[in-house]
Design a protein around this motif. Structure first.
Motif: not given
Length: 249
Positions: A221-249
């Motif tokens: 939604e137009g903002r950065l909500i998380a940053s990290g190393g390459p492992e963050l991409a693997l987490q997103l592939e596994r878990d999707g965006y929903a949890d991170l997005a919910a925590g950013a609200r």
């Protein structure tokens, strides 16, 4: 190299970027991931100066220069390059002519001597050899009748020839089979250097298996909500965006 501070931007009167912040160092590869509608492509268009993408507040500093009011060609001359998700076809315009015109326009803007035909072709052959590309692409109209993979390879060739300081890749893996994606990634990896930075915009981890990022960011939604190393991409592939997005609200 690039510093974005509290950036707000609108498209057609609708705010898409809503206080976006990012610092990108020289020599680094930063990946930006996020769901559809997060504003990823809008960010690329805003940075490159595409018409209709209006910065309403905030700063975009490129090597200390505020580029918000600069025309796209002025940004290109400073060293900003955008590889499109859907490269445009230009029927009737020869690829070689197009590339030489683009390169010499940038050289002229920087106060450098323009290349004649022989010097340009020598440079072209060198880049083709390094990128393992066939020269048949040069004799065709720009992207006209090209497959998706050929279009993306052609953009990587443009990148290699223009040698920008900041290369923005907007979902360059979109629609590519695995062989074409590997070829594109090989070209990008060849261009990595301490003086050049990459901003890789993508939905999926698979591209990042071949272009290893230094930093991964998540956009929502137009903002950065998380940053990290390459492992963050693997987490997103596994878990999707929903949890991170919910925590950013």
């Amino acid at each position: 190299m690039l510093e974005i501070k509290n950036l707000h931007a609108c498209v057609g009167g609708k705010e898409i970027l809503k206080g976006f912040n990012l610092t990108l160092e020289a020599g680094k590869v930063h990946a930006i991931m996020g769901p559809n509608g997060a504003g990823k492509s809008t960010l690329g268009y805003v940075l490159s100066g595409r018409e209709g993408y209006e910065i309403t507040s905030g700063e975009v500093l490129f090597n200390g220069t505020n580029i918000a009011e600069l025309e796209p060609e002025e940004r290109a001359a400073l060293g900003i390059f955008l590889a499109f998700q859907y490269p445009v076809e230009i029927p009737g315009v020869n690829n070689t002519y197009f590339l030489r015109t683009a390169l010499n326009a940038q050289r002229k803007a920087r106060g450098e001597e323009e290349l004649d035909s022989m010097a340009f072709l020598k440079q072209v052959r060198q880049k083709l050899s390094v990128l393992h590309l066939k020269d048949e692409l040069l004799h065709r109209a720009v992207n006209s009748g090209f497959s998706g993979g050929e279009k993306k390879r052609n953009e990587i060739f443009q990148l290699a020839l223009l040698e920008p300081k900041l290369a923005i890749l907007d979902e360059t893996d979109s629609g590519l089979d695995i062989d074409a994606m590997k070829a594109v990634a090989d070209g990008v990896n060849h261009m990595r250097s301490p003086e050049r930075s990459f901003l890789v915009i993508t939905h999926y981890q698979r591209l990042l298996d071949y272009i290893k990022p230094d930093v991964v960011h998540v956009m929502h939604e137009g903002r950065l909500i998380a940053s990290g190393g390459p492992e963050l991409a693997l987490q997103l592939e596994r878990d999707g965006y929903a949890d991170l997005a919910a925590g950013a609200r």
